[in-house]
Design a protein around this motif. Structure first.
Motif, PDB file in Angstrom:
ATOM      1  N   THR A  19       0.825  -1.203   0.000  1.00  0.00           N
ATOM      2  CA  THR A  19       0.000   0.000   0.000  1.00  0.00           C
ATOM      3  C   THR A  19       0.862   1.257   0.000  1.00  0.00           C
ATOM      4  O   THR A  19       0.580   2.218  -0.716  1.00  0.00           O
ATOM      5  N   PHE A  20       1.928   1.249   0.775  1.00  0.00           N
ATOM      6  CA  PHE A  20       2.834   2.394   0.856  1.00  0.00           C
ATOM      7  C   PHE A  20       3.466   2.682  -0.503  1.00  0.00           C
ATOM      8  O   PHE A  20       3.471   3.821  -0.971  1.00  0.00           O
ATOM      9  N   PHE A  21       4.002   1.647  -1.148  1.00  0.00           N
ATOM     10  CA  PHE A  21       4.667   1.878  -2.427  1.00  0.00           C
ATOM     11  C   PHE A  21       3.674   2.244  -3.538  1.00  0.00           C
ATOM     12  O   PHE A  21       4.009   2.987  -4.454  1.00  0.00           O
ATOM     13  N   LYS A  22       2.445   1.754  -3.468  1.00  0.00           N
ATOM     14  CA  LYS A  22       1.415   2.193  -4.420  1.00  0.00           C
ATOM     15  C   LYS A  22       1.131   3.685  -4.234  1.00  0.00           C
ATOM     16  O   LYS A  22       0.950   4.408  -5.211  1.00  0.00           O
ATOM     17  N   THR A  34      25.122  -0.396  -0.975  1.00  0.00           N
ATOM     18  CA  THR A  34      23.962  -1.278  -1.061  1.00  0.00           C
ATOM     19  C   THR A  34      23.178  -1.302   0.239  1.00  0.00           C
ATOM     20  O   THR A  34      21.940  -1.243   0.234  1.00  0.00           O
ATOM     21  N   SER A  35      23.877  -1.381   1.359  1.00  0.00           N
ATOM     22  CA  SER A  35      23.158  -1.433   2.645  1.00  0.00           C
ATOM     23  C   SER A  35      22.415  -0.130   2.912  1.00  0.00           C
ATOM     24  O   SER A  35      21.301  -0.141   3.456  1.00  0.00           O
ATOM     25  N   VAL A  36      22.999   1.001   2.541  1.00  0.00           N
ATOM     26  CA  VAL A  36      22.302   2.281   2.715  1.00  0.00           C
ATOM     27  C   VAL A  36      21.049   2.319   1.843  1.00  0.00           C
ATOM     28  O   VAL A  36      19.965   2.710   2.301  1.00  0.00           O
ATOM     29  N   MET A  37      21.165   1.885   0.598  1.00  0.00           N
ATOM     30  CA  MET A  37      20.004   1.911  -0.295  1.00  0.00           C
ATOM     31  C   MET A  37      18.898   0.982   0.195  1.00  0.00           C
ATOM     32  O   MET A  37      17.721   1.342   0.185  1.00  0.00           O
ATOM     33  N   VAL A  38      19.272  -0.216   0.635  1.00  0.00           N
ATOM     34  CA  VAL A  38      18.272  -1.174   1.119  1.00  0.00           C
ATOM     35  C   VAL A  38      17.607  -0.653   2.389  1.00  0.00           C
ATOM     36  O   VAL A  38      16.384  -0.737   2.553  1.00  0.00           O
ATOM     37  N   PHE A  39      18.388  -0.086   3.303  1.00  0.00           N
ATOM     38  CA  PHE A  39      17.812   0.438   4.544  1.00  0.00           C
ATOM     39  C   PHE A  39      16.817   1.561   4.268  1.00  0.00           C
ATOM     40  O   PHE A  39      15.711   1.570   4.801  1.00  0.00           O
ATOM     41  N   MET A  73      15.097   2.215   1.655  1.00  0.00           N
ATOM     42  CA  MET A  73      13.932   1.836   0.843  1.00  0.00           C
ATOM     43  C   MET A  73      12.777   1.318   1.693  1.00  0.00           C
ATOM     44  O   MET A  73      11.662   1.194   1.206  1.00  0.00           O
ATOM     45  N   ALA A  74      13.022   1.003   2.929  1.00  0.00           N
ATOM     46  CA  ALA A  74      11.970   0.462   3.800  1.00  0.00           C
ATOM     47  C   ALA A  74      10.859   1.493   3.980  1.00  0.00           C
ATOM     48  O   ALA A  74      11.108   2.695   4.022  1.00  0.00           O
ATOM     49  N   PRO A  75       9.623   1.037   4.075  1.00  0.00           N
ATOM     50  CA  PRO A  75       8.502   1.975   4.171  1.00  0.00           C
ATOM     51  C   PRO A  75       8.414   2.742   5.485  1.00  0.00           C
ATOM     52  O   PRO A  75       7.752   3.759   5.552  1.00  0.00           O
ATOM     53  N   LEU A  76       9.056   2.302   6.537  1.00  0.00           N
ATOM     54  CA  LEU A  76       8.926   2.980   7.821  1.00  0.00           C
ATOM     55  C   LEU A  76      10.048   3.976   8.094  1.00  0.00           C
ATOM     56  O   LEU A  76      10.154   4.506   9.188  1.00  0.00           O
ATOM     57  N   THR A  77      10.885   4.238   7.124  1.00  0.00           N
ATOM     58  CA  THR A  77      11.959   5.217   7.281  1.00  0.00           C
ATOM     59  C   THR A  77      11.476   6.577   6.767  1.00  0.00           C
ATOM     60  O   THR A  77      10.548   6.649   5.964  1.00  0.00           O
ATOM     61  N   PHE A 100      12.823   8.447   4.679  1.00  0.00           N
ATOM     62  CA  PHE A 100      13.411   8.754   3.372  1.00  0.00           C
ATOM     63  C   PHE A 100      12.363   9.260   2.388  1.00  0.00           C
ATOM     64  O   PHE A 100      12.560  10.268   1.716  1.00  0.00           O
ATOM     65  N   TRP A 101      11.254   8.532   2.276  1.00  0.00           N
ATOM     66  CA  TRP A 101      10.266   8.904   1.255  1.00  0.00           C
ATOM     67  C   TRP A 101       9.591  10.230   1.584  1.00  0.00           C
ATOM     68  O   TRP A 101       9.327  11.027   0.684  1.00  0.00           O
ATOM     69  N   ALA A 102       9.312  10.484   2.830  1.00  0.00           N
ATOM     70  CA  ALA A 102       8.709  11.775   3.197  1.00  0.00           C
ATOM     71  C   ALA A 102       9.673  12.914   2.883  1.00  0.00           C
ATOM     72  O   ALA A 102       9.284  13.934   2.305  1.00  0.00           O
ATOM     73  N   LEU A 103      10.939  12.742   3.242  1.00  0.00           N
ATOM     74  CA  LEU A 103      11.944  13.767   2.929  1.00  0.00           C
ATOM     75  C   LEU A 103      12.076  13.975   1.424  1.00  0.00           C
ATOM     76  O   LEU A 103      12.156  15.112   0.944  1.00  0.00           O
ATOM     77  N   THR A 104      12.092  12.885   0.679  1.00  0.00           N
ATOM     78  CA  THR A 104      12.247  12.981  -0.772  1.00  0.00           C
ATOM     79  C   THR A 104      11.050  13.677  -1.408  1.00  0.00           C
ATOM     80  O   THR A 104      11.218  14.547  -2.271  1.00  0.00           O
ATOM     81  N   ILE A 105       9.852  13.331  -0.994  1.00  0.00           N
ATOM     82  CA  ILE A 105       8.656  13.933  -1.590  1.00  0.00           C
ATOM     83  C   ILE A 105       8.584  15.418  -1.239  1.00  0.00           C
ATOM     84  O   ILE A 105       8.322  16.254  -2.114  1.00  0.00           O
ATOM     85  N   PHE A 106       8.829  15.783   0.010  1.00  0.00           N
ATOM     86  CA  PHE A 106       8.788  17.201   0.372  1.00  0.00           C
ATOM     87  C   PHE A 106       9.899  17.987  -0.324  1.00  0.00           C
ATOM     88  O   PHE A 106       9.692  19.118  -0.753  1.00  0.00           O
ATOM     89  N   THR A 107      11.065  17.383  -0.457  1.00  0.00           N
ATOM     90  CA  THR A 107      12.146  18.050  -1.186  1.00  0.00           C
ATOM     91  C   THR A 107      11.789  18.209  -2.654  1.00  0.00           C
ATOM     92  O   THR A 107      12.051  19.246  -3.260  1.00  0.00           O
ATOM     93  N   THR A 108      11.170  17.183  -3.226  1.00  0.00           N
ATOM     94  CA  THR A 108      10.741  17.258  -4.626  1.00  0.00           C
ATOM     95  C   THR A 108       9.740  18.386  -4.828  1.00  0.00           C
ATOM     96  O   THR A 108       9.868  19.185  -5.766  1.00  0.00           O
TER      97      THR A 108
END
Length: 150
Positions: free
Chosen positions: A13-16, A65-70, A72-76, A78-86
């Motif tokens: 659901t998060f990635f959708k 690789t470990s940074v990218m995998v970490f 990418m998790a939905p509970l980090t 990262f995505w909120a920061l990326t979307i607001f920065t975008t």
């Protein structure tokens, strides 16, 4: 087993939702802003992987690789920061008037669970930032400017 299924459901659901938000950027400036935001947060990890592959150093590859995998998790965050920065890059730096407003994004994802404090939060963000819906005059001026640039 029940928790694993619930986690998988939340992850899907998060990635959708992230994909819907990315598709909502709609403009080349929006995609450029997304690319720049990803480079800001992920660029060094990708550089580690590329550099490690070139010089055949497994330490660089494993760190990247470990940074990218970490992240990418939905509970980090990262995505909120990326979307607001975008959205910030698209609206403020690239001056794209077709950016989705904070109100639309908020209602798209949290609209069903709305309380009185949510309205105050939206009003505060729109008053203090440039993320409010563009007026019809601003949209017309933006369309006129785009046609003039072509």
């Amino acid at each position: 087993m029940k928790y694993i299924q619930k986690f998988i459901h939340i992850t899907i659901t998060f990635f959708k939702a992230i994909i819907r938000l990315i598709l909502g950027l709609r403009t080349p400036k929006g995609l450029l802003a997304l690319f720049l935001a990803l480079l800001i947060y992920y660029g060094w990890a990708i550089a580690f992987i590329v550099y490690g592959s070139i010089v055949k150093n497994p330490w660089f590859i494993s760190i990247g690789t470990s940074v990218m995998v970490f992240w990418m998790a939905p509970l980090t965050p990262f995505w909120a920061l990326t979307i607001f920065t975008t959205l910030f890059i698209q609206r403020v730096i690239l001056r794209d008037q077709k950016t989705q407003s904070f109100r639309k994004i908020y209602q798209m994802y949290l609209g069903d669970s709305k309380s009185k404090s949510d309205d105050k939060l939206i009003a505060l963000v729109e008053d203090k930032t440039d993320f409010a819906d563009p007026t019809p005059e601003e949209l017309e001026a933006s369309n006129h400017q785009e046609s003039k640039d072509l």
